[in-house]
Write a protein that holds these residues in place. Structure first.
Motif, PDB file in Angstrom:
ATOM      1  N   ASN A 227       0.832  -1.185   0.000  1.00 32.68           N
ATOM      2  CA  ASN A 227       0.000   0.000   0.000  1.00 32.68           C
ATOM      3  C   ASN A 227       0.876   1.247   0.000  1.00 32.68           C
ATOM      4  N   ARG A 228       0.644   2.146  -0.958  1.00 30.55           N
ATOM      5  CA  ARG A 228       1.378   3.407  -1.053  1.00 30.55           C
ATOM      6  C   ARG A 228       0.437   4.578  -1.352  1.00 30.55           C
ATOM      7  N   VAL A 229      -0.813   4.440  -0.938  1.00 31.36           N
ATOM      8  CA  VAL A 229      -1.811   5.471  -1.213  1.00 31.36           C
ATOM      9  C   VAL A 229      -1.366   6.819  -0.655  1.00 31.36           C
TER      10      VAL A 229
ATOM     11  N   ARG B 260       2.069   8.331  -2.179  1.00 31.60           N
ATOM     12  CA  ARG B 260       2.011   8.798  -3.570  1.00 31.60           C
ATOM     13  C   ARG B 260       0.818   9.715  -3.837  1.00 31.60           C
ATOM     14  N   SER B 261       0.024   9.965  -2.812  1.00 29.53           N
ATOM     15  CA  SER B 261      -1.214  10.736  -3.006  1.00 29.53           C
ATOM     16  C   SER B 261      -1.990  10.183  -4.194  1.00 29.53           C
ATOM     17  N   ASP B 262      -2.077   8.862  -4.221  1.00 29.63           N
ATOM     18  CA  ASP B 262      -2.719   8.149  -5.327  1.00 29.63           C
ATOM     19  C   ASP B 262      -3.738   7.184  -4.745  1.00 29.63           C
ATOM     20  N   PRO B 263      -5.027   7.476  -4.913  1.00 28.24           N
ATOM     21  CA  PRO B 263      -6.036   6.598  -4.329  1.00 28.24           C
ATOM     22  C   PRO B 263      -6.075   5.203  -4.943  1.00 28.24           C
ATOM     23  N   THR B 264      -5.371   4.978  -6.055  1.00 30.32           N
ATOM     24  CA  THR B 264      -5.334   3.643  -6.664  1.00 30.32           C
ATOM     25  C   THR B 264      -4.080   2.861  -6.294  1.00 30.32           C
ATOM     26  N   ALA B 265      -3.236   3.394  -5.444  1.00 28.16           N
ATOM     27  CA  ALA B 265      -1.964   2.743  -5.111  1.00 28.16           C
ATOM     28  C   ALA B 265      -2.120   1.697  -4.009  1.00 28.16           C
ATOM     29  N   HIS B 266      -3.121   0.843  -4.164  1.00 29.89           N
ATOM     30  CA  HIS B 266      -3.319  -0.267  -3.229  1.00 29.89           C
ATOM     31  C   HIS B 266      -2.290  -1.357  -3.520  1.00 29.89           C
TER      32      HIS B 266
ATOM     33  N   ARG C  39       0.193  -4.248 -11.561  1.00 28.63           N
ATOM     34  CA  ARG C  39       0.969  -3.417 -12.484  1.00 28.63           C
ATOM     35  C   ARG C  39       2.365  -3.989 -12.695  1.00 28.63           C
TER      36      ARG C  39
END
Length: 176
Positions: A67-69, A72-78, A85
């Motif tokens: 998890n890097r949500v 990265r301020s990325d709501p898809t970075a689960h 990916r």
């Protein structure tokens, strides 16, 4: 195995989503879940929610994700999205038909949807997600007959360890 049978207890207390035999062959569930737990621990050490995932193809780990949500301020970075990916990049394909995803927490609808879209064969998760689980806890997207694609699901592998990691996060956030 896509026979629609009711969930039944499997080895190590796991629940097999369909049928009474392990749906991904002789894969060492505990070993691969250990790798996902290692990813989760690293995420927790960075201050992220301790969720990790790995992608396995032919008994070999081909990708990792955590998890890097927040980072990265990325709501898809689960974690699952990161593993998908990375697996697609490494394998050079968008279709992951023979891949099994191991994750420490039951995936959300976005992650299950992504697994269905890239034809992932199976999902193995440790702990149920009572807030947004999409493989049986809150909704059953992984095996919805209306979608035309389904995931074989095994749950409960090393569940106590995953729940302990999530509990440590909850304690840290509450100041306990």
């Amino acid at each position: 195995m896509r026979n629609g049978a009711a969930p039944v207890p499997g080895a190590d207390g796991a629940i097999l989503a369909r049928g009474q035999v392990a749906i991904i062959g002789d894969v060492n569930y505990a070993l691969f879940m250990g790798e996902a737990l290692a990813e989760a621990r690293q995420a927790g050490e960075r201050g992220a929610p301790p969720v990790g995932a790995i992608a396995v193809l032919d008994d070999a780990m081909v990708a990792r994700g955590a998890n890097r949500v927040g980072e990265r301020s990325d709501p898809t970075a689960h974690a699952v999205m990161a593993a998908l990916r990375a697996a697609a990049r490494r394998l050079g394909t968008r279709t992951l038909a023979d891949v099994t995803i191991f994750t420490t927490l039951e995936p959300c609808p976005m992650c299950v949807g992504a697994m269905l879209e890239c034809d992932v064969a199976a999902l193995v998760y440790a702990a149920p997600n009572p807030i947004s689980g999409a493989a049986g806890s809150v909704i059953q997207l992984a095996d919805d007959p209306r979608l035309g694609r389904r995931l074989d699901v095994v749950s409960g592998i090393r569940r106590a360890e995953a729940e302990e990691l999530m509990g440590e996060l909850a304690s840290a956030l509450s100041g306990a």
